[in-house]
Design a protein around this motif. Structure first.
Motif, PDB file in Angstrom:
ATOM      1  N   THR A 132       0.834  -1.200   0.000  1.00  0.00           N
ATOM      2  CA  THR A 132       0.000   0.000   0.000  1.00  0.00           C
ATOM      3  C   THR A 132       0.867   1.248   0.000  1.00  0.00           C
ATOM      4  O   THR A 132       0.653   2.173  -0.782  1.00  0.00           O
ATOM      5  CB  THR A 132      -0.867   0.054   1.282  1.00  0.00           C
ATOM      6  OG1 THR A 132      -1.311  -1.261   1.551  1.00  0.00           O
ATOM      7  CG2 THR A 132      -2.026   0.998   1.132  1.00  0.00           C
ATOM      8  N   VAL A 133       1.842   1.273   0.902  1.00  0.00           N
ATOM      9  CA  VAL A 133       2.648   2.472   1.057  1.00  0.00           C
ATOM     10  C   VAL A 133       3.411   2.785  -0.219  1.00  0.00           C
ATOM     11  O   VAL A 133       3.336   3.882  -0.752  1.00  0.00           O
ATOM     12  CB  VAL A 133       3.636   2.326   2.236  1.00  0.00           C
ATOM     13  CG1 VAL A 133       4.567   3.516   2.300  1.00  0.00           C
ATOM     14  CG2 VAL A 133       2.881   2.163   3.536  1.00  0.00           C
ATOM     15  N   GLN A 162       1.110   3.928  -3.112  1.00  0.00           N
ATOM     16  CA  GLN A 162       0.570   5.288  -2.934  1.00  0.00           C
ATOM     17  C   GLN A 162       1.666   6.346  -3.018  1.00  0.00           C
ATOM     18  O   GLN A 162       1.508   7.364  -3.677  1.00  0.00           O
ATOM     19  CB  GLN A 162      -0.122   5.403  -1.580  1.00  0.00           C
ATOM     20  CG  GLN A 162      -1.483   4.787  -1.577  1.00  0.00           C
ATOM     21  CD  GLN A 162      -2.285   5.244  -0.373  1.00  0.00           C
ATOM     22  OE1 GLN A 162      -2.070   6.317   0.175  1.00  0.00           O
ATOM     23  NE2 GLN A 162      -3.213   4.422   0.054  1.00  0.00           N
ATOM     24  N   VAL A 163       2.769   6.063  -2.332  1.00  0.00           N
ATOM     25  CA  VAL A 163       3.839   7.062  -2.279  1.00  0.00           C
ATOM     26  C   VAL A 163       4.433   7.286  -3.662  1.00  0.00           C
ATOM     27  O   VAL A 163       4.561   8.413  -4.125  1.00  0.00           O
ATOM     28  CB  VAL A 163       4.946   6.613  -1.304  1.00  0.00           C
ATOM     29  CG1 VAL A 163       6.156   7.512  -1.419  1.00  0.00           C
ATOM     30  CG2 VAL A 163       4.420   6.611   0.113  1.00  0.00           C
ATOM     31  N   SER A 184       1.831   9.061  -6.122  1.00  0.00           N
ATOM     32  CA  SER A 184       1.492  10.459  -5.864  1.00  0.00           C
ATOM     33  C   SER A 184       2.719  11.349  -5.942  1.00  0.00           C
ATOM     34  O   SER A 184       2.654  12.455  -6.468  1.00  0.00           O
ATOM     35  CB  SER A 184       0.807  10.593  -4.508  1.00  0.00           C
ATOM     36  OG  SER A 184       1.693  10.218  -3.502  1.00  0.00           O
TER      37      SER A 184
END
Lengths: 158, 301
Positions: free
Chosen positions: B227-228, B231-232, B235
């Protein structure tokens, strides 16, 4: 006393950039407390509050609208969607935003599209966080004399 | 010598031009201020984001190995995101950018790599269509205030366009291995009179070699690595592209303001020269007619 460097950066400005003793972040799965020499960590933040603690100083609160935090042994970098210190929060504006969002979410079913609904829900969450952080700040100020603002905030949360 | 009427007409037309360039200068100056503030305000964030990205790219563990955006492959196909302005009349701005891009493209082709372009802005697109490699996608008319879905709502309210789709095209093509490397080329804003063509690697993310690799071994992710990282990476990449756009917009308006100021100054100078010529011509005409009269009078006596 060992310290850790905190850079709290919002999209369009640096909100906080200094050495601190401890910082508490609103992680996606719960609060994360960070002291110096923390293990390397990368976390997704949810809208919430950041607490910054320094020796011999009052605690400082910031509200963040989600983002990321990167922790290294000597440095914490917070890249926030939006961030402001408790002193900067305009309670009247936050209340207004909250009222608008609640009105929308409580309104008739038919004219709702999903995207707008989600946007409103996150707006509601952000304005609630802002108000909570601002009230907490007020509570710190008047802790010795009067506890009411803090209690009030707690009751509203429930 | 040109007749006084001809000179008069030229003076009038140059005066008109000076008026137009002066108005354009004023418009560009106000756009420039906003665009410069925009580019400079978001720089710390973009710089930190870059730092975090290159730090993450240094991590060599099982999660990172699975992350498609961190894959380092043999580079055979390259994509360049070329950012130029939609409009000209900005001095050498667009041609500097295009020349620099063409040089990079030539370099890649010499190394035997296939190059494709994604363009933002009409100027670069038009030139590359004629002389450059194939264009995979093009975006025009993004306006002065593009935004990202990852920004706070207050920034997006007045947004003129979203960078999301642009980032999507590049990331998807990188993940599907259509490209092995993605670069972005833009005019970096230095100051009002100075902009620099810049070409920078976006994907795969360049690892920060100064970070000791062992530091990254027991990296903790909250809530979890997948997830991290997803997303990181997504974005922050979008933010990097947005920053490149902001720099390009600030450069465009600065260059145009300066170009228009120079044009106005040149026109004013020309008006001065022409006025002088006009006066000389007028004097000459008067002298001539005086001589005529004097001659006629002399002939009569």
């Amino acid at each position: 006393m060992s310290t850790i460097h905190l850079s709290l950066i919002a999209q369009d400005r640096i909100v906080y950039d200094d050495d601190v003793k401890m910082v508490i972040l609103p992680g996606a799965s719960g609060a994360i407390g960070v002291l110096a020499k923390h293990a390397p960590l990368m976390a997704v933040l949810q809208p919430g509050e950041i607490l910054v603690r320094n020796d011999g100083e009052e605690d400082r609160y910031f509200s963040v609208g989600g983002g990321f935090a990167e922790v290294r042994p000597d440095e914490v970098v917070v890249l926030a969607r939006s961030a402001e210190s408790a002193e900067e929060i305009d309670i009247a504006r936050a209340e207004e935003a909250m009222r608008r969002a609640q009105e929308y979410l409580g309104g008739p079913e038919k004219d709702r599209d999903m995207e707008r609904r989600l946007a409103m829900e996150s707006a509601l969450r952000r304005s609630l966080t802002r108000m909570k952080v601002a009230r907490k700040r007020a509570a710190v100020r008047s802790r010795s004399a009067d506890h009411t603002p803090y209690r009030q905030a707690q009751q509203e949360e429930e | 010598m040109a007749t006084t009427r001809e000179i008069k007409r030229r003076i009038r037309s140059v005066k008109n031009i000076a008026q137009v360039t002066k108005a354009m200068e004023a418009v560009s100056a106000s756009k420039m201020r906003r665009a410069q503030a925009q580019a400079q305000a978001t720089r710390p964030y973009a710089n930190k984001a870059m730092e975090v990205l290159s730090f993450l790219a240094r991590i060599r563990n099982s999660y990172a190995a699975d992350q498609p955006l961190l894959q380092q492959r043999d580079v055979k196909r390259v994509a360049l995101l070329l950012i130029t302005a939609d409009r000209g009349l900005a001095g050498g701005l667009n041609s500097h950018m295009i020349t620099a891009a063409a040089r990079w493209i030539k370099g890649w082709e010499k190394e035997g790599k296939d190059v494709e372009l994604v363009t933002i802005g009409k100027k670069g697109r038009d030139w590359m269509r004629k002389y450059g490699p194939p264009i995979r996608a093009e975006f025009v008319s993004l306006g002065d205030r593009p935004a990202s879905g990852y920004l706070a709502a207050s920034h997006r309210r007045k947004a003129t366009a979203e960078v999301g789709p642009i980032a999507r095209v590049l990331m998807d093509d990188f993940i599907s291995e259509r490209y092995d490397a993605v670069y972005v080329g833009f005019m970096k804003f230095i100051n009002t009179v100075n902009q620099e063509p810049t070409v920078m690697q976006l994907l795969p993310i360049v690892p920060d070699e100064s970070v000791p690799p062992d530091m990254a071994i027991d990296y903790i992710f909250e809530p979890d690595a997948e997830t991290v990282l997803e997303q990181v990476l997504q974005s922050l990449l979008e933010i990097e592209i947005l920053q490149a756009l902001y720099e390009a917009i600030a450069s465009e308006h600065s260059a145009r303001m300066v170009a228009m100021r120079n044009a106005t100054e040149a026109a004013d100078e020309l008006i001065g020269d022409l006025t002088l010529t006009y006066n000389k011509a007028r004097q000459h005409a008067i002298t001539m007619s005086l001589l005529d009269i004097a001659g006629a009078v002399a002939a009569l006596e």
